[in-house]
Design a protein around this motif. Structure first.
Motif, PDB file in Angstrom:
ATOM      1  N   LYS A  55       0.827  -1.209   0.000  1.00 49.78           N
ATOM      2  CA  LYS A  55       0.000   0.000   0.000  1.00 49.78           C
ATOM      3  C   LYS A  55       0.861   1.258   0.000  1.00 49.78           C
ATOM      4  O   LYS A  55       0.494   2.272  -0.598  1.00 49.78           O
ATOM      5  N   GLN A  57       3.423   1.681  -1.586  1.00 48.70           N
ATOM      6  CA  GLN A  57       3.877   1.888  -2.965  1.00 48.70           C
ATOM      7  C   GLN A  57       2.688   2.087  -3.916  1.00 48.70           C
ATOM      8  O   GLN A  57       2.844   1.999  -5.131  1.00 48.70           O
ATOM      9  N   ASN A  58       1.513   2.330  -3.322  1.00 49.43           N
ATOM     10  CA  ASN A  58       0.286   2.583  -4.092  1.00 49.43           C
ATOM     11  C   ASN A  58      -0.131   1.401  -4.968  1.00 49.43           C
ATOM     12  O   ASN A  58      -0.701   1.586  -6.048  1.00 49.43           O
TER      13      ASN A  58
END
Length: 236
Positions: A55, A57-58
């Motif tokens: 998350k 690192q999107n």
């Protein structure tokens, strides 16, 4: 369309290129964690941390859920392997991989070393003792007292708490205390932006800028391999 458009497109392409490399590695880490300790993040601290890393690192939610489900399928049949090597100027390299095809992985790793002057792959166990395994948590202490946090985490296995250049802190613990320190951070309401096991060199060395440029070419090749999860060196 103008220079501004070209710049935005180049930036977007660079971001997509980065995601195309890092997302598969994050997904593999999630799959391995789910396979090892179960697919329920509430009951699996390692999976919870792998998801948190993704998350940060999107990584999209759908990708994360797909990686968890993969643990129960044939696609989730990864094995963890490691390789050790050396490069010019006394550089030692420890490589951790997760692969569904060890034959392919070792062939790729060998080729990177063979194509690099004064570099070679070593027998496993040759340099493992030159690294110390540690748990590493990147955390924010904004609005908190560092000394108080440090004191509260000692019983959870905290070895040291180091301030970083960006004002975050890195919490280190022994390898075997990784789960305990993770729980201790949770109890304090501190969510790490990154949590992983690392290998720190026991006798770090320093290279010149010119020497680093030569080494970077090899490290880039290794790190870009889809099967490689982490690369460690004895650089300070």
């Amino acid at each position: 369309m103008g220079r501004a458009f070209e710049y935005r497109r180049a930036a977007k392409e660079k971001r997509w290129d980065k995601m195309s490399k890092i997302f598969p590695k994050l997904a593999t880490a999630i799959t391995l964690a789910a396979k090892e300790g179960g697919q329920d993040p509430e009951m699996n601290a390692k999976l919870r941390l792998a998801i948190a890393n993704a998350k940060s690192q999107n990584m999209p939610k759908d990708n994360i859920e797909a990686a968890i489900k993969r643990a129960g399928s044939k696609e989730g049949s990864f094995v963890e392997v490691s390789y050790e090597g050396k490069a010019a100027n006394g550089v030692l390299i420890f490589i951790e991989c997760a692969t569904d095809n060890p034959t392919r992985t070792v062939a790729n790793i060998k080729s990177y070393f063979n194509k690099t002057p004064n570099a070679s792959l070593l027998t496993n166990g040759s340099i493992d003792f030159m690294f110390e395994r540690k748990g590493e948590f990147i955390i924010s202490l904004e609005g908190r007292d560092k000394d108080e946090v440090e004191l509260n985490l000692i019983d959870s296995g905290l070895d040291s708490l180091v301030e970083n250049e960006d004002s975050t802190h890195t919490a280190y613990c022994k390898y075997e205390d990784f789960g305990t320190l993770s729980s201790g951070l949770e109890e304090l309401g501190i969510a790490p932006s990154s949590a992983k096991l690392v290998r720190l060199p026991t006798s770090p060395i320093t290279l010149s800028e010119e020497q680093m440029q030569e080494l970077d070419k090899l490290l880039d090749k290794i790190e870009e391999d889809d099967d490689v999860q982490a690369v460690y060196t004895n650089l300070s």
